[in-house]
Design a protein around this motif. Structure first.
Motif, PDB file in Angstrom:
ATOM      1  N   LEU A   5      25.373  42.887  51.373  1.00  0.00           N
ATOM      2  CA  LEU A   5      26.099  44.043  50.833  1.00  0.00           C
ATOM      3  C   LEU A   5      26.910  43.669  49.593  1.00  0.00           C
ATOM      4  N   LEU A   6      27.521  42.493  49.618  1.00  0.00           N
ATOM      5  CA  LEU A   6      28.298  42.062  48.462  1.00  0.00           C
ATOM      6  C   LEU A   6      27.412  41.789  47.252  1.00  0.00           C
ATOM      7  N   MET A   7      26.215  41.252  47.486  1.00  0.00           N
ATOM      8  CA  MET A   7      25.284  41.041  46.366  1.00  0.00           C
ATOM      9  C   MET A   7      24.817  42.379  45.797  1.00  0.00           C
ATOM     10  N   GLY A   8      24.597  43.367  46.665  1.00  0.00           N
ATOM     11  CA  GLY A   8      24.242  44.695  46.186  1.00  0.00           C
ATOM     12  C   GLY A   8      25.366  45.323  45.382  1.00  0.00           C
ATOM     13  N   LEU A   9      26.598  45.139  45.849  1.00  0.00           N
ATOM     14  CA  LEU A   9      27.754  45.638  45.113  1.00  0.00           C
ATOM     15  C   LEU A   9      27.851  44.976  43.747  1.00  0.00           C
ATOM     16  N   ALA A  10      27.584  43.674  43.695  1.00  0.00           N
ATOM     17  CA  ALA A  10      27.616  42.967  42.418  1.00  0.00           C
ATOM     18  C   ALA A  10      26.579  43.543  41.456  1.00  0.00           C
ATOM     19  N   GLY A  11      25.410  43.849  41.972  1.00  0.00           N
ATOM     20  CA  GLY A  11      24.379  44.454  41.128  1.00  0.00           C
ATOM     21  C   GLY A  11      24.803  45.803  40.572  1.00  0.00           C
ATOM     22  N   LEU A  12      25.435  46.603  41.411  1.00  0.00           N
ATOM     23  CA  LEU A  12      25.928  47.905  40.935  1.00  0.00           C
ATOM     24  C   LEU A  12      27.022  47.740  39.889  1.00  0.00           C
ATOM     25  N   LEU A  13      27.899  46.773  40.092  1.00  0.00           N
ATOM     26  CA  LEU A  13      28.975  46.546  39.131  1.00  0.00           C
ATOM     27  C   LEU A  13      28.436  46.043  37.792  1.00  0.00           C
ATOM     28  N   ILE A  14      27.439  45.186  37.832  1.00  0.00           N
ATOM     29  CA  ILE A  14      26.836  44.712  36.585  1.00  0.00           C
ATOM     30  C   ILE A  14      26.159  45.874  35.864  1.00  0.00           C
ATOM     31  N   GLY A  16      27.046  48.960  36.070  1.00  0.00           N
ATOM     32  CA  GLY A  16      28.121  49.778  35.504  1.00  0.00           C
ATOM     33  C   GLY A  16      28.666  49.181  34.224  1.00  0.00           C
ATOM     34  N   GLY A  17      28.808  47.863  34.193  1.00  0.00           N
ATOM     35  CA  GLY A  17      29.282  47.203  32.972  1.00  0.00           C
ATOM     36  C   GLY A  17      28.324  47.400  31.814  1.00  0.00           C
ATOM     37  N   ILE A  18      27.033  47.300  32.103  1.00  0.00           N
ATOM     38  CA  ILE A  18      26.032  47.521  31.049  1.00  0.00           C
ATOM     39  C   ILE A  18      26.065  48.974  30.589  1.00  0.00           C
ATOM     40  N   SER A  19      26.223  49.884  31.532  1.00  0.00           N
ATOM     41  CA  SER A  19      26.279  51.306  31.180  1.00  0.00           C
ATOM     42  C   SER A  19      27.486  51.613  30.293  1.00  0.00           C
ATOM     43  N   PHE A  20      28.641  51.052  30.654  1.00  0.00           N
ATOM     44  CA  PHE A  20      29.830  51.284  29.830  1.00  0.00           C
ATOM     45  C   PHE A  20      29.685  50.653  28.452  1.00  0.00           C
ATOM     46  N   ARG A  21      28.943  49.549  28.375  1.00  0.00           N
ATOM     47  CA  ARG A  21      28.720  48.928  27.072  1.00  0.00           C
ATOM     48  C   ARG A  21      27.892  49.845  26.176  1.00  0.00           C
ATOM     49  N   GLN A  22      26.864  50.478  26.755  1.00  0.00           N
ATOM     50  CA  GLN A  22      26.022  51.385  25.976  1.00  0.00           C
ATOM     51  C   GLN A  22      26.776  52.643  25.561  1.00  0.00           C
ATOM     52  N   SER A  32      36.255  44.047  33.129  1.00  0.00           N
ATOM     53  CA  SER A  32      36.735  44.193  34.510  1.00  0.00           C
ATOM     54  C   SER A  32      35.566  44.387  35.474  1.00  0.00           C
ATOM     55  N   PHE A  33      34.530  45.118  35.064  1.00  0.00           N
ATOM     56  CA  PHE A  33      33.360  45.283  35.921  1.00  0.00           C
ATOM     57  C   PHE A  33      32.652  43.949  36.121  1.00  0.00           C
ATOM     58  N   TYR A  34      32.524  43.155  35.054  1.00  0.00           N
ATOM     59  CA  TYR A  34      31.860  41.857  35.173  1.00  0.00           C
ATOM     60  C   TYR A  34      32.673  40.895  36.026  1.00  0.00           C
ATOM     61  N   VAL A  35      33.992  40.943  35.915  1.00  0.00           N
ATOM     62  CA  VAL A  35      34.840  40.072  36.730  1.00  0.00           C
ATOM     63  C   VAL A  35      34.730  40.458  38.203  1.00  0.00           C
TER      64      VAL A  35
END
Length: 52
Positions: A5-14, A16-22, A32-35
């Motif tokens: 579950l934590l690895m899945g959460l990490a994937g979602l957060l990454i 989100g970080g890419i989405s906010f970058r775009q 903060s999303f990457y951290v």
């Protein structure tokens, strides 16, 4: 169970970080999303270590 579950959460957060970058959002939001993703991966790793 929790490491998966934590690895899945990490994937979602990454993602989100890419989405906010775009979307050209402030860099502190992306960082903060990457951290948080890194912290989630570290927690998943620590949960896989054998208990002493």
């Amino acid at each position: 169970m929790w490491p998966v579950l934590l690895m899945g959460l990490a994937g979602l957060l990454i993602g989100g970080g890419i989405s906010f970058r775009q979307q050209h959002k402030p860099s502190w939001v992306q960082v903060s999303f990457y951290v948080l993703a890194a912290m989630s991966l570290v927690a998943a790793y620590l949960l896989t270590l054998p208990a002493s």
